[in-house]
Design a protein around this motif. Structure first.
Motif, PDB file in Angstrom:
ATOM      1  N   SER A  77       0.821  -1.213   0.000  1.00  0.00           N
ATOM      2  CA  SER A  77       0.000   0.000   0.000  1.00  0.00           C
ATOM      3  C   SER A  77       0.852   1.259   0.000  1.00  0.00           C
ATOM      4  CB  SER A  77      -0.898   0.001   1.246  1.00  0.00           C
ATOM      5  OG  SER A  77      -0.113  -0.140   2.428  1.00  0.00           O
ATOM      6  N   LEU A  78       2.144   1.123   0.223  1.00  0.00           N
ATOM      7  CA  LEU A  78       3.070   2.249   0.224  1.00  0.00           C
ATOM      8  C   LEU A  78       4.067   2.087  -0.921  1.00  0.00           C
ATOM      9  CD1 LEU A  78       3.725   2.392   4.058  1.00  0.00           C
ATOM     10  CD2 LEU A  78       2.600   4.173   2.706  1.00  0.00           C
ATOM     11  N   SER A 126      -0.507  -2.479   7.175  1.00  0.00           N
ATOM     12  CA  SER A 126      -0.624  -3.372   6.013  1.00  0.00           C
ATOM     13  C   SER A 126       0.744  -3.687   5.434  1.00  0.00           C
ATOM     14  CB  SER A 126      -1.512  -2.730   4.941  1.00  0.00           C
ATOM     15  OG  SER A 126      -2.821  -2.531   5.415  1.00  0.00           O
ATOM     16  N   PHE A 127       1.633  -2.679   5.408  1.00  0.00           N
ATOM     17  CA  PHE A 127       2.987  -2.899   4.906  1.00  0.00           C
ATOM     18  C   PHE A 127       3.726  -3.908   5.779  1.00  0.00           C
ATOM     19  CE2 PHE A 127       7.506  -1.861   5.244  1.00  0.00           C
ATOM     20  CZ  PHE A 127       7.909  -2.025   3.931  1.00  0.00           C
ATOM     21  N   PHE A 128       3.683  -3.724   7.094  1.00  0.00           N
ATOM     22  CA  PHE A 128       4.342  -4.665   8.000  1.00  0.00           C
ATOM     23  C   PHE A 128       3.760  -6.069   7.835  1.00  0.00           C
ATOM     24  CE2 PHE A 128       5.538  -0.845  10.535  1.00  0.00           C
ATOM     25  CZ  PHE A 128       6.892  -1.115  10.678  1.00  0.00           C
ATOM     26  N   MET A 129       2.458  -6.160   7.707  1.00  0.00           N
ATOM     27  CA  MET A 129       1.815  -7.466   7.574  1.00  0.00           C
ATOM     28  C   MET A 129       2.316  -8.200   6.326  1.00  0.00           C
ATOM     29  SD  MET A 129      -2.270  -8.405   7.401  1.00  0.00           S
ATOM     30  CE  MET A 129      -2.478  -7.626   5.790  1.00  0.00           C
ATOM     31  N   LEU A 130       2.398  -7.496   5.199  1.00  0.00           N
ATOM     32  CA  LEU A 130       2.893  -8.112   3.974  1.00  0.00           C
ATOM     33  C   LEU A 130       4.326  -8.615   4.144  1.00  0.00           C
ATOM     34  CD1 LEU A 130       1.645  -5.847   1.041  1.00  0.00           C
ATOM     35  CD2 LEU A 130       1.063  -8.238   1.443  1.00  0.00           C
ATOM     36  N   SER A 247      -2.216  -5.559  15.011  1.00  0.00           N
ATOM     37  CA  SER A 247      -2.742  -6.643  15.850  1.00  0.00           C
ATOM     38  C   SER A 247      -4.147  -7.034  15.410  1.00  0.00           C
ATOM     39  CB  SER A 247      -2.745  -6.209  17.318  1.00  0.00           C
ATOM     40  OG  SER A 247      -1.424  -6.023  17.789  1.00  0.00           O
ATOM     41  N   ALA A 248      -4.955  -6.026  15.030  1.00  0.00           N
ATOM     42  CA  ALA A 248      -6.314  -6.324  14.564  1.00  0.00           C
ATOM     43  C   ALA A 248      -6.298  -7.076  13.236  1.00  0.00           C
ATOM     44  CB  ALA A 248      -7.104  -5.026  14.427  1.00  0.00           C
ATOM     45  N   LEU A 249      -5.365  -6.715  12.349  1.00  0.00           N
ATOM     46  CA  LEU A 249      -5.287  -7.360  11.037  1.00  0.00           C
ATOM     47  C   LEU A 249      -4.756  -8.792  11.123  1.00  0.00           C
ATOM     48  CD1 LEU A 249      -3.812  -4.440   8.874  1.00  0.00           C
ATOM     49  CD2 LEU A 249      -6.106  -5.434   8.658  1.00  0.00           C
ATOM     50  N   THR A 250      -3.811  -9.019  12.038  1.00  0.00           N
ATOM     51  CA  THR A 250      -3.100 -10.300  12.076  1.00  0.00           C
ATOM     52  C   THR A 250      -3.511 -11.202  13.232  1.00  0.00           C
ATOM     53  OG1 THR A 250      -1.311  -9.404  13.433  1.00  0.00           O
ATOM     54  CG2 THR A 250      -1.083  -9.210  11.026  1.00  0.00           C
ATOM     55  N   ASN A 251      -4.237 -10.645  14.192  1.00  0.00           N
ATOM     56  CA  ASN A 251      -4.597 -11.377  15.406  1.00  0.00           C
ATOM     57  C   ASN A 251      -3.360 -11.811  16.193  1.00  0.00           C
ATOM     58  OD1 ASN A 251      -6.652 -12.288  17.137  1.00  0.00           O
ATOM     59  ND2 ASN A 251      -6.510 -14.376  16.342  1.00  0.00           N
ATOM     60  N   LYS A 252      -2.286 -11.018  16.096  1.00  0.00           N
ATOM     61  CA  LYS A 252      -1.060 -11.289  16.854  1.00  0.00           C
ATOM     62  C   LYS A 252      -0.961 -10.330  18.031  1.00  0.00           C
ATOM     63  CE  LYS A 252       1.703 -12.924  12.926  1.00  0.00           C
ATOM     64  NZ  LYS A 252       2.907 -12.663  12.086  1.00  0.00           N
ATOM     65  N   ALA A 253      -0.544 -10.843  19.157  1.00  0.00           N
ATOM     66  CA  ALA A 253      -0.351 -10.005  20.335  1.00  0.00           C
ATOM     67  C   ALA A 253       1.033  -9.355  20.269  1.00  0.00           C
ATOM     68  CB  ALA A 253      -0.479 -10.838  21.601  1.00  0.00           C
ATOM     69  N   ILE A 254       1.050  -8.030  20.241  1.00  0.00           N
ATOM     70  CA  ILE A 254       2.307  -7.280  20.196  1.00  0.00           C
ATOM     71  C   ILE A 254       2.394  -6.433  21.467  1.00  0.00           C
ATOM     72  CG2 ILE A 254       3.703  -5.621  18.924  1.00  0.00           C
ATOM     73  CD1 ILE A 254       3.266  -8.208  17.416  1.00  0.00           C
TER      74      ILE A 254
END
Length: 312
Positions: A77-78, A126-130, A247-254
């Motif tokens: 997205s960036l 979104s960038f980090f997730m990708l 965290s909301a996009l990936t369901n990962k606890a950070i």
């Protein structure tokens, strides 16, 4: 091994000739931008030219070329650089189109509307997730991503804290070392990431809105928390918003605290000489004071529990 000739920032005509020998379509004059840790940076029209200072820096540019081509293929997205390395004998250089009209620094972020701030966090998340969805075996075997090294010697870093930090930061530095070291018995959350998204590596448009990221030389495999830490240098508020959206996009606890501790630990590690740095002790004291302030008040101001406060 190639030979890299010494070059100075005022050798603009020579550098301009080198670039135009490979890209004759670039007609504008070359201008000096800055000297970084590993490269000299110049601009020509809407492109960025970087000349490595040594063989290690050249190898980093070669890795970065592969990382950039991979990330471009993810269609993030960036905007990201279309970087290529030109192996000119004696004077190799990299070239890529400039990302944005300026830097996305703290002032630019703070001048945005609330909607634009949320939009920036969404794009970054979104960038980090990708990036983090990249299989680790692919990152290591195909992309050649290195593993981020841990601190080389805690005893040496403790001596650095005692000998080179300002008096009001010594206890904070020792606390960081103890807490970070205490995590090493746990299994890290490893990802392939950028690990250098501070305020000097993100681009803004003419209205100050986030449009892209660059400088992929430090891409590596490392703990997920360390990948978010440089965002605090843009704005702690942006970092918190990005992590919440991620965290909301990936369901990962950070854990926000671990992000800040990892960031402070990186500065102590660099000060101790784990990476060759041209920066002064004053520079690192300033950065560690920022992390101290973040850990003592930043989380509380947003209702985030950092679990344990340092003695400050």
């Amino acid at each position: 091994m190639s030979t890299i000739n010494s070059i100075e920032t005022d050798d603009l005509k020579l550098i301009e000739q080198l670039v135009k020998s490979r890209r004759p379509d670039l007609k504008g004059p070359l201008v000096y931008i800055r000297t970084g840790w590993e490269n000299l940076a110049f601009g020509i029209e809407d492109h960025i030219v970087r000349l490595p200072k040594n063989e290690s820096a050249l190898n980093a540019l070669r890795r970065e070329e592969q990382f950039c081509q991979y990330v471009l293929g993810l269609m993030p997205s960036l905007a990201t650089p279309d970087l290529t390395v030109h192996e000119v004998v004696g004077y190799p250089f990299s070239l890529h189109r400039k990302i944005g009209s300026g830097l996305f620094a703290r002032n630019e972020y703070e001048n945005l509307s609330n909607f634009e701030k949320e939009e920036a966090a969404e794009k970054l998340a979104s960038f980090f997730m990708l990036m983090h969805e990249t299989p680790l075996h692919y990152a290591e075997e195909t992309l050649g991503a290195p593993k981020r090294p841990g601190p080389s010697c805690y005893e040496r870093m403790a001596q650095t804290v005692e000998g080179r930090l300002a008096p009001h930061l010594k206890e904070f530095g020792h606390d960081i070392l103890r807490e970070y070291r205490g995590w090493q018995t746990e299994k890290p959350q490893l990802v392939f990431g950028h690990f250098d998204l501070h305020d000097g590596n993100v681009g803004a448009d003419l209205n100050g809105r986030l449009v892209g990221v660059f400088d992929f030389a430090d891409c590596a495999i490392g703990d997920v928390h360390a990948d978010f830490a440089p965002l605090f240098y843009i704005s702690p508020d942006l970092a918190y918003k990005t992590v919440a959206r991620y965290s909301a996009l990936t369901n990962k606890a950070i854990d926000p605290r671990r992000i800040a501790v990892a960031g402070a630990m990186c500065e102590i590690s660099d000060l101790a000489g784990d990476r060759q740095s041209p920066e002064s002790d004053e520079f690192f004291n300033q950065k560690l004071n920022e992390w101290r302030n973040t850990l003592s008040s930043g989380g509380r101001s947003r209702g985030i529990s950092f679990q344990r406060q340092f003695n400050i």
